[in-house]
Enzyme design. Structure first.
Site, PDB file in Angstrom:
ATOM      1  N   SER A 124      15.282   4.408   2.940  1.00 34.66           N
ATOM      2  CA  SER A 124      14.386   3.298   3.294  1.00 34.66           C
ATOM      3  C   SER A 124      14.141   2.336   2.140  1.00 34.66           C
ATOM      4  O   SER A 124      14.077   2.752   0.977  1.00 34.66           O
ATOM      5  CB  SER A 124      13.052   3.919   3.733  1.00 34.66           C
ATOM      6  N   GLU A 126      11.435   1.263   1.467  1.00 37.55           N
ATOM      7  CA  GLU A 126      10.164   1.675   0.857  1.00 37.55           C
ATOM      8  C   GLU A 126      10.396   2.412  -0.460  1.00 37.55           C
ATOM      9  O   GLU A 126       9.484   2.552  -1.260  1.00 37.55           O
ATOM     10  CB  GLU A 126       9.381   2.571   1.820  1.00 37.55           C
ATOM     11  N   TYR A 148       5.078   8.412   1.526  1.00 37.24           N
ATOM     12  CA  TYR A 148       6.279   8.258   2.359  1.00 37.24           C
ATOM     13  C   TYR A 148       7.470   7.846   1.485  1.00 37.24           C
ATOM     14  O   TYR A 148       8.551   8.443   1.558  1.00 37.24           O
ATOM     15  CB  TYR A 148       6.014   7.210   3.448  1.00 37.24           C
TER      16      TYR A 148
HETATM   17  P1  GDP Z   1       6.078  -0.597   6.326  1.00 39.22           P
HETATM   18  O1  GDP Z   1       6.756  -1.749   5.646  1.00 39.22           O
HETATM   19  O2  GDP Z   1       6.964   0.572   6.515  1.00 39.22           O
HETATM   20  O3  GDP Z   1       4.778  -0.231   5.731  1.00 39.22           O
HETATM   21  O4  GDP Z   1       5.839  -1.134   7.845  1.00 39.22           O
HETATM   22  P2  GDP Z   1       4.531  -1.607   8.639  1.00 39.22           P
HETATM   23  O5  GDP Z   1       5.028  -2.318   9.832  1.00 39.22           O
HETATM   24  O6  GDP Z   1       3.594  -0.476   8.861  1.00 39.22           O
HETATM   25  O7  GDP Z   1       3.801  -2.632   7.648  1.00 39.22           O
HETATM   26  C1  GDP Z   1       4.412  -3.816   7.228  1.00 39.22           C
HETATM   27  C2  GDP Z   1       3.446  -4.616   6.370  1.00 39.22           C
HETATM   28  O8  GDP Z   1       2.404  -5.129   7.184  1.00 39.22           O
HETATM   29  C3  GDP Z   1       2.768  -3.821   5.248  1.00 39.22           C
HETATM   30  O9  GDP Z   1       2.772  -4.603   4.079  1.00 39.22           O
HETATM   31  C4  GDP Z   1       1.344  -3.648   5.753  1.00 39.22           C
HETATM   32  O10 GDP Z   1       0.365  -3.552   4.701  1.00 39.22           O
HETATM   33  C5  GDP Z   1       1.152  -4.951   6.497  1.00 39.22           C
HETATM   34  N1  GDP Z   1       0.053  -4.910   7.477  1.00 39.22           N
HETATM   35  C6  GDP Z   1      -1.016  -5.771   7.549  1.00 39.22           C
HETATM   36  N2  GDP Z   1      -1.845  -5.411   8.527  1.00 39.22           N
HETATM   37  C7  GDP Z   1      -1.324  -4.294   9.113  1.00 39.22           C
HETATM   38  C8  GDP Z   1      -1.741  -3.460  10.189  1.00 39.22           C
HETATM   39  O11 GDP Z   1      -2.795  -3.658  10.802  1.00 39.22           O
HETATM   40  N3  GDP Z   1      -0.918  -2.410  10.508  1.00 39.22           N
HETATM   41  C9  GDP Z   1       0.262  -2.173   9.850  1.00 39.22           C
HETATM   42  N4  GDP Z   1       1.042  -1.141  10.209  1.00 39.22           N
HETATM   43  N5  GDP Z   1       0.659  -2.947   8.812  1.00 39.22           N
HETATM   44  C10 GDP Z   1      -0.107  -3.979   8.448  1.00 39.22           C
END
Ligand code: GDP
Length: 326
Positions: A124, A126, A148
């Site tokens: 990933s 990440e 993660y």
């Molecule tokens: P990630 O890149 O694997 O963490 O995928 P996510 O879809 O969970 O998050 C993508 C980005 O969106 C990250 O930078 C989060 O901090 C941001 N984000 C902002 N608000 C939210 C929220 O309410 N839910 C999630 N999941 N992410 C959020």
């Protein structure tokens, strides 16, 4: 001869798209699923008659051994994980067990019972975390920013080690965020597309989010499972970045999603809550997919705007019929 593939994480977004692709290519397909009292087969209901589902769990070595023995796989796709970053901060040990050690258990099952198979590991972006350069490619150092990401780095190096120490064909796809109408509702893009659809149908007034400034390289999932397959068809095991090469902020995604639904005052419908912020955030991820293009002929096609449109329109359609009576 018909090839056999074993897919872990079969019920997830990627597992469902990948199993579809493998069926189209004529594979015999086995999907590893975790037994739940209420099954979560929504993403693969349309495939159930054409694949063999095997009960198993990444924390149970013997179940992985049995799955590999039953499937006699030519290819193993290691997609199962505790895959939600936010949850990894509250369940770090579980995340390490499943997302990290679980992959070693799968590698052990492969080494014992399918040493000639090829294994794809869902690594990933990440893992890059706090990046010191842009875009990120196969040579960019890892600095994970969540339990993660840390677990994924461990699994990545375990795969490299099994390749070097035991001569197994094990390849990593370091994939940047890839989304679709099948994405889990907790992930940002789907939370937004679903939220916008609910607002469109009068079922909700707002969506509550966190950091709008983070940037991600968002692609369309069906194209990324094609990359997984290509990685395993390559003549040697190797590691590849999969990305679109473009980054957009969370704010841009939100704006575009509301635009698709024809709602112009998006800010009136978005609330911010501290609880949606990450203890340590990744601000900027953008991948360089050059190697995948050069070596495997792979390229992401769906644009950022098309992705938002696909997801919002699908959720609007899903919720058709549940519109609140005026
Ligand atoms: P990630 O890149 O694997 O963490 O995928 P996510 O879809 O969970 O998050 C993508 C980005 O969106 C990250 O930078 C989060 O901090 C941001 N984000 C902002 N608000 C939210 C929220 O309410 N839910 C999630 N999941 N992410 C959020």
């Amino acid at each position: 001869m018909t090839k056999s593939a074993l897919v872990t994480g079969a019920t997830g977004q990627d597992g469902s798209f990948l199993m579809e692709l493998l069926l189209k290519k004529g594979y015999r397909v086995y999907g590893l699923v975790r037994r739940l009292s209420v099954p979560n087969l929504g993403n693969i209901e349309h495939l159930i008659d054409r694949v063999t589902l095997i009960d198993g769990d990444l924390i149970d070595q013997s179940s992985l051994n049995s799955a590999v023995k039953e499937a006699e796989p030519d290819e193993i796709y290691s997609l199962a994980a505790q895959s939600f970053v936010a949850t990894s901060f509250v369940q770090p040990v579980l995340t390490g067990e499943i997302t990290g050690l679980g992959v070693v258990r799968l590698l052990e099952a492969m080494r014992a019972y399918a040493a000639d198979a090829r294994l794809y590991q869902a690594s990933s972006s990440e893992m890059f975390g706090k990046v010191d350069r842009e875009p990120q490619d196969e040579g960019t150092p890892f600095h994970p920013r969540s339990p993660y990401g840390v677990a994924k780095v461990y699994a990545y190096w375990a795969c490299v080690n099994y390749r070097e120490a035991h001569g197994l064909f094990v390849s990593n796809g370091i994939l940047f965020n890839h989304e679709s109408e099948r994405r889990g509702l907790e992930f940002l893009t789907r939370k937004v597309s679903n939220g916008v659809a609910r607002i469109h149908h009068g079922l909700a007034k707002t969506i509550t989010l966190g950091n709008l400034d983070a940037k991600r390289d968002w692609g369309y999932a069906p194209e990324f499972v094609d990359l997984m397959w290509r990685i395993l068809q390559h003549k040697e095991s190797d590691d590849f970045v999969g990305a679109t090469g473009e980054a957009h902020s969370v704010r841009e995604f939100v704006e575009e999603a509301f635009h698709v639904a024809g709602i112009s005052d998006w800010e009136a419908h978005v609330k911010i809550d501290e609880k949606n912020f990450r203890p340590s955030e990744i601000y900027n991820l953008r991948g360089d997919p050059g190697k995948a293009k050069r070596v495997l002929g792979w390229q992401a096609k769906t644009t950022f705007k098309e992705l938002a449109k696909i997801m919002v329109e699908a959720d609007i359609e899903n919720l058709e019929g549940s519109r609140k009576p005026k």
